[in-house]
Design an enzyme around this catalytic site. Structure first.
Site, PDB file in Angstrom:
ATOM      1  N   GLU A 467      -2.570  -3.503   0.875  1.00 45.85           N
ATOM      2  CA  GLU A 467      -3.826  -3.335   1.626  1.00 45.85           C
ATOM      3  C   GLU A 467      -3.638  -3.579   3.122  1.00 45.85           C
ATOM      4  O   GLU A 467      -4.444  -4.251   3.767  1.00 45.85           O
ATOM      5  CB  GLU A 467      -4.940  -4.219   1.042  1.00 45.85           C
ATOM      6  CG  GLU A 467      -5.280  -3.825  -0.383  1.00 45.85           C
ATOM      7  CD  GLU A 467      -6.670  -4.211  -0.847  1.00 45.85           C
ATOM      8  OE1 GLU A 467      -7.328  -5.005  -0.162  1.00 45.85           O
ATOM      9  OE2 GLU A 467      -7.082  -3.717  -1.897  1.00 45.85           O
TER      10      GLU A 467
HETATM   11  C1  LIG Z   1       2.971  -4.183  -5.243  1.00 47.78           C
HETATM   12  C2  LIG Z   1       2.389  -3.123  -4.405  1.00 47.78           C
HETATM   13  C3  LIG Z   1       1.236  -2.464  -4.835  1.00 47.78           C
HETATM   14  C4  LIG Z   1       0.713  -1.402  -4.090  1.00 47.78           C
HETATM   15  N1  LIG Z   1      -0.355  -0.699  -4.580  1.00 47.78           N
HETATM   16  C5  LIG Z   1      -0.719   0.448  -3.941  1.00 47.78           C
HETATM   17  C6  LIG Z   1      -1.691   1.316  -4.533  1.00 47.78           C
HETATM   18  O1  LIG Z   1      -2.258   1.043  -5.593  1.00 47.78           O
HETATM   19  N2  LIG Z   1      -1.971   2.475  -3.890  1.00 47.78           N
HETATM   20  C7  LIG Z   1      -1.387   2.814  -2.712  1.00 47.78           C
HETATM   21  O2  LIG Z   1      -1.664   3.877  -2.199  1.00 47.78           O
HETATM   22  N3  LIG Z   1      -0.493   1.982  -2.101  1.00 47.78           N
HETATM   23  C8  LIG Z   1      -0.139   0.820  -2.693  1.00 47.78           C
HETATM   24  N4  LIG Z   1       0.790   0.000  -2.115  1.00 47.78           N
HETATM   25  C9  LIG Z   1       1.252   0.282  -0.736  1.00 47.78           C
HETATM   26  C10 LIG Z   1       0.812  -0.816   0.244  1.00 47.78           C
HETATM   27  O3  LIG Z   1      -0.587  -0.909   0.258  1.00 47.78           O
HETATM   28  C11 LIG Z   1       1.338  -0.627   1.672  1.00 47.78           C
HETATM   29  O4  LIG Z   1       0.558   0.296   2.350  1.00 47.78           O
HETATM   30  C12 LIG Z   1       2.714  -0.181   1.751  1.00 47.78           C
HETATM   31  O5  LIG Z   1       3.542  -0.953   0.918  1.00 47.78           O
HETATM   32  C13 LIG Z   1       3.245  -0.296   3.186  1.00 47.78           C
HETATM   33  O6  LIG Z   1       4.349   0.536   3.306  1.00 47.78           O
HETATM   34  P1  LIG Z   1       5.849   0.037   3.218  1.00 47.78           P
HETATM   35  O7  LIG Z   1       5.947  -1.003   2.163  1.00 47.78           O
HETATM   36  O8  LIG Z   1       6.672   1.245   3.091  1.00 47.78           O
HETATM   37  O9  LIG Z   1       6.119  -0.680   4.612  1.00 47.78           O
HETATM   38  P2  LIG Z   1       6.442   0.028   5.999  1.00 47.78           P
HETATM   39  O10 LIG Z   1       5.321   0.910   6.386  1.00 47.78           O
HETATM   40  O11 LIG Z   1       7.783   0.602   5.950  1.00 47.78           O
HETATM   41  O12 LIG Z   1       6.420  -1.196   6.987  1.00 47.78           O
HETATM   42  C14 LIG Z   1       7.541  -2.075   7.160  1.00 47.78           C
HETATM   43  C15 LIG Z   1       7.137  -3.192   8.110  1.00 47.78           C
HETATM   44  O13 LIG Z   1       6.792  -2.659   9.388  1.00 47.78           O
HETATM   45  C16 LIG Z   1       5.537  -3.149   9.806  1.00 47.78           C
HETATM   46  N5  LIG Z   1       4.880  -2.137  10.619  1.00 47.78           N
HETATM   47  C17 LIG Z   1       4.704  -0.815  10.350  1.00 47.78           C
HETATM   48  N6  LIG Z   1       4.067  -0.225  11.368  1.00 47.78           N
HETATM   49  C18 LIG Z   1       3.830  -1.177  12.299  1.00 47.78           C
HETATM   50  C19 LIG Z   1       3.199  -1.198  13.581  1.00 47.78           C
HETATM   51  N7  LIG Z   1       2.684  -0.116  14.134  1.00 47.78           N
HETATM   52  N8  LIG Z   1       3.153  -2.359  14.243  1.00 47.78           N
HETATM   53  C20 LIG Z   1       3.674  -3.483  13.705  1.00 47.78           C
HETATM   54  N9  LIG Z   1       4.268  -3.523  12.512  1.00 47.78           N
HETATM   55  C21 LIG Z   1       4.351  -2.386  11.817  1.00 47.78           C
HETATM   56  C22 LIG Z   1       4.781  -3.440   8.515  1.00 47.78           C
HETATM   57  O14 LIG Z   1       3.797  -4.442   8.742  1.00 47.78           O
HETATM   58  C23 LIG Z   1       5.907  -3.955   7.620  1.00 47.78           C
HETATM   59  O15 LIG Z   1       6.090  -5.318   7.867  1.00 47.78           O
HETATM   60  C24 LIG Z   1       1.308  -1.065  -2.840  1.00 47.78           C
HETATM   61  C25 LIG Z   1       2.428  -1.761  -2.394  1.00 47.78           C
HETATM   62  C26 LIG Z   1       2.979  -2.766  -3.156  1.00 47.78           C
HETATM   63  C27 LIG Z   1       4.200  -3.466  -2.640  1.00 47.78           C
END
Ligand SMILES: Cc1cc2nc3c(=O)[nH]c(=O)nc-3n(C[C@H](O)[C@H](O)[C@H](O)COP(=O)(O)OP(=O)(O)OC[C@H]3O[C@@H](n4cnc5c(N)ncnc54)[C@H](O)[C@@H]3O)c2cc1C
Length: 786
Positions: A467
């Site tokens: 989220e």
């Molecule tokens: C267990 C789990 C359940 C989930 N359930 C769902 C679901 O039901 N439906 C769904 O659609 N998604 C879901 N997600 C996705 C989740 O909501 C996140 O949106 C998603 O994991 C973020 O993408 P990423 O993990 O690839 O991180 P990335 O986007 O690769 O980010 C990596 C890091 O960079 C940071 N970052 C990125 N951009 C910026 C910026 N501009 N400034 C500062 N920091 C930045 C982030 O904070 C993070 O620390 C789930 C994820 C997990 C792990």
């Protein structure tokens, strides 16, 4: 004029604060002169300098509304307005649900078995969840849902989280962002009639598919595509969407029957209208549709709630599967942001409130019963420090959860507050659970049914990431959104700058800009006066003992308004790239929100004297953070002359808060290491009867140790260490000795950890082989019969 700016004109409700009403009253002639010679050049400059923003940012900023956050941001929060907000309340029906089905669901779940044997909730629990409409908490009663308030929804998640994260997440997701919430707000009447009753009673299990391998935090960058085209659906030729996608991390997806799928919609043949690139759209995709793949599972940090990837290959659906129908094609991002504005304020904050409260309850009890060097570890100052931190966190996170739910129940959709809650509640739970792990030592390092914290510890990265990952939320969203959304004038200025009618634009900008200038003078004056007087004369609501705290919050609200104005004015669009600066401004806003929630809770609970210690602790900690943030902003402000100006208004000598004093820390720790009403209040509403694994044993030992304390004190004063000897010499009655023995046995039970036979920790395949090579009851009977 960009589309983005133009669309600002169509934004819905921004409720202006009193400051926004301020206008510089001038005779007509002077106003015309001002507009022509002063406002017009500034207007031109501002069109270049003010933050440009993408379409997705614009929609995010417009999502939801503003509430108490705007009052804080204005620099002049009206404390009486805060105190007048009705506290979060449960109806009789909601209370009965918590005491009935929620407790029963907890009792049905052996969390160790779920996590390490079944890797899923038991079948009976799934059926119970569906039958009792846990998935329909936010669905109105007219559609067969429970129609619960935000407060009730939050309490259910909080109680479940205190027992089984698997159950909590399973119930949380359909009630947060997903098909239910989206159909409720944006669905067509036919979608509501068909899907809401089926979602409420679990005939449909929903999931929400936004994240894809390429598009994580920048979800709008997804490459999943839908193309409008003719196709065949249920033997009819209709205009529909051909979908292709690859999503991952989707909670409940492996068992879902319905995906709320977000994708980029294109209409190359212009079958829907003039636009070819329609934009992000959300459609309802049955998982049994041809071309849909689901079922595989991720294994997120050893959590076993259902989560997995999904792919779609040439899936054809009619247009009426778009949520809201054809009219909502391209409105997906707006829908998601609006829905997130509420859900993000409930789900993870409720889980975090449970985690923090559980950490407080178990750590306080364990530290009291665990003795080393013949002293309860709770008496070592080194342990009291984290104990106090946990107690403060439990009080604060729950206070903020309650205030946020109260706002949601009043009909607000405060997007900035929801972001603050998501990031700060989960971060603070992370600290509280880390502290709890340290205090317990090996007791909760060893896994097994007796470990009541290990699972929470492992799940922390999940709550930090989902989220809206916390780094992004803290650095980009809280202040980035807050500054534009909550600022009394900025949005009006941006609207004026976006107006294609140049005359009207200048007129509106003239009004907003000069009101801003006047407001800024007042802001500078206020910040200067309150800083130089250390807040002693700042406004307060006149509620007695806590007034000094309100004064400090009034003081720092005015400093935030001042620093924000100067940052926006001098850095303009560049502020967006200065994430560290923006994060510090966001931290001040967040602390102000969380601390005002603390004061509100104290007031709502009748200013209980003992809780005043927790209030003092939270204030001392939060005000220190605010001062560190202010120092960080001034020390790193890109323009040194401006930094000197900031320092002149907010002098260093006015820095007063160095965190909680040692004596306060000791008093705070004591609140959870002894049975007290405060301890009970801090942890009320958790599922404690058969608390996770060994939690119940610790609780029992804690009670018995406390009850026998007077006897042990008597022996201690007499210089007797071994009570058995005291019994032998007649210094103890039989009843006293029995009580001491019972307490000693209870402590022994409580500090035990699990151990396993070597074959139990072999790979599962080997274990199964081992099991199958063991004679079964049937084999034995057969042997005997031979
Ligand atoms: C267990 C789990 C359940 C989930 N359930 C769902 C679901 O039901 N439906 C769904 O659609 N998604 C879901 N997600 C996705 C989740 O909501 C996140 O949106 C998603 O994991 C973020 O993408 P990423 O993990 O690839 O991180 P990335 O986007 O690769 O980010 C990596 C890091 O960079 C940071 N970052 C990125 N951009 C910026 C910026 N501009 N400034 C500062 N920091 C930045 C982030 O904070 C993070 O620390 C789930 C994820 C997990 C792990």
């Amino acid at each position: 004029m960009s589309n983005v700016r133009r669309r600002f004109l169509n934004r819905n409700e921004h409720k202006p604060s009193t400051r926004a009403q301020e206008e510089v009253a001038l005779p007509a002639g002077q106003r015309t002169f001002r507009r022509r010679w002063l406002t017009a050049p500034i207007f031109k400059w501002a069109q270049r300098a003010l933050p440009g923003m993408s379409e997705t940012e614009r929609v995010a900023i417009e999502a939801g509304d503003v509430w108490w956050d705007a009052a804080l941001f204005s620099g002049v929060p009206d404390w009486r307005q805060l105190l007048a907000i009705p506290p979060a309340q449960l109806s009789d029906e909601e209370r009965a649900f918590l005491d009935g089905p929620v407790e029963q669901l907890c009792r049905m779940i052996d969390d160790w078995q779920v996590r390490f044997e079944l890797f899923d909730l038991p079948e009976a629990a799934w059926s119970f969840i569906k039958e009792n409409r846990f998935f329909g908490m936010i669905i109105p009663k007219e559609y067969g849902g429970l129609g619960f308030s935000a407060t009730a929804h939050s309490e259910v998640i909080r109680k479940l989280s205190s027992h089984s994260l698997t159950a909590a997440v399973t119930v949380m997701v359909p009630n947060s962002l997903g098909p239910g919430e989206l159909i409720r707000h944006f669905g067509t009447p036919a979608q509501k009639q068909y899907y809401l009753p089926r979602l409420a009673d679990g005939r449909e299990i929903p999931c929400f598919g936004l994240t894809s391998p390429e598009a994580g935090s920048d979800a709008a960058a997804m490459i999943d595509r839908g193309v409008v085209c003719w196709g065949e659906y249920r033997r009819e030729r209709v205009v529909g969407i051909m979908l292709n996608w690859s999503k991952r991390y989707i909670t409940l997806c492996p068992v879902a029957t319905l995906i709320g799928l977000a994708f980029e919609l294109h209409d190359p043949d212009r079958l829907l209208g003039a636009e070819q690139d329609i934009g992000i759209t959300v459609a309802l995709v049955p998982t049994d549709a041809q071309g849909v793949t689901t079922g595989r599972r991720h294994y997120p940090a050893h959590q076993v709630f259902q989560n997995g990837p999904t792919q779609g290959k040439d899936v054809f659906l009619p247009l009426d599967q778009i949520i809201g129908g054809k009219a909502q094609a391209g409105q997906g991002w707006k829908m998601l942001m609006t829905a997130l504005a509420a859900g993000r304020g409930i789900s993870l904050p409720s889980l975090s409130a449970a985690g923090s409260a559980l950490a407080a309850r178990t750590s306080g009890a364990y530290a009291r019963i665990r003795e080393q060097f013949n002293v309860p570890v709770a008496k070592f100052e080194g342990v009291e420090e984290p104990l106090a931190r946990i107690a403060g966190t439990a009080y604060l996170v729950d206070a903020a959860r309650r205030l946020t739910c109260a706002g949601l129940d009043q009909g607000h959709r405060p997007a900035v507050i929801a972001a603050i809650m998501k990031a700060h509640a989960t971060e603070r739970m992370r600290q509280a659970v880390n502290d709890a792990m340290d205090i317990h030592g090996g007791k909760v390092v060893m896994d097994g049914p007796l470990n009541y914290l290990g699972d929470l510890y492992r799940a922390i990265p999940v709550s930090i990431t989902v989220e809206g990952a916390n780094i992004l939320t803290r650095n980009l969203m809280i202040f980035g959104q807050g500054a534009i959304r909550c600022h009394p004038h900025l949005l009006a200025e941006l609207q004026a700058l976006a107006d294609p009618d140049r005359e009207k634009a200048l007129e509106d900008f003239d009004k907003a800009f000069w009101a801003h200038v006047l407001g800024s003078f007042k802001t500078v004056g206020r910040a200067f006066w309150r800083s130089w007087t250390c807040g002693h004369l700042a406004p307060h609501p006149g509620v007695g003992v806590a007034d000094r705290h309100y004064r400090q919050l009034s003081r720092y609200a005015s400093v935030l308004a001042f620093l924000s104005d100067v940052s926006l004015l001098t850095l303009g669009g560049a502020l967006k790239r200065k994430e560290m600066l923006s994060a510090r401004l966001g931290d001040i806003l967040s602390e102000l929100y969380l601390l005002s929630a603390v004061l509100k809770r104290f007031e709502d609970e009748g200013r209980v004297e003992a809780d005043g210690v927790l209030v003092d602790y939270c204030m001392a900690t939060g005000l220190k953070t605010i001062e560190i943030s202010i120092d960080g902003i001034i020390a790193n402000f890109p323009s040194r002359p401006i930094a000197w100006l900031l320092r002149a208004v907010v002098p260093r000598h006015a820095k007063r808060h160095s965190g909680p004093a040692d004596a306060l820390i000791l008093r705070c720790a004591k609140l959870i290491t002894e049975p007290s009403e405060t301890r009970a209040r801090l942890t009320s509403g958790l599922y404690l009867e058969e608390a996770r694994g060994g939690g119940i044993l610790v609780e029992r030992a804690f009670r018995l140790v406390h009850e026998t304390e007077p006897v042990r004190d008597r022996l201690h004063q007499a210089g007797i260490r071994d009570w058995h000897a005291a019994r032998a010499s007649g210094l103890l009655t039989a009843a006293e000795a029995a009580a001491l023995q019972e307490a000693e046995d209870a402590v022994h039970q409580a500090i035990l950890v699990d151990d396993f036979a070597p074959e139990e920790l072999k790979p599962r395949r080997d274990r199964e082989e081992h099991k199958s090579s063991q004679p079964t009851q049937g084999d034995l009977q057969a042997d005997q019969s031979i």
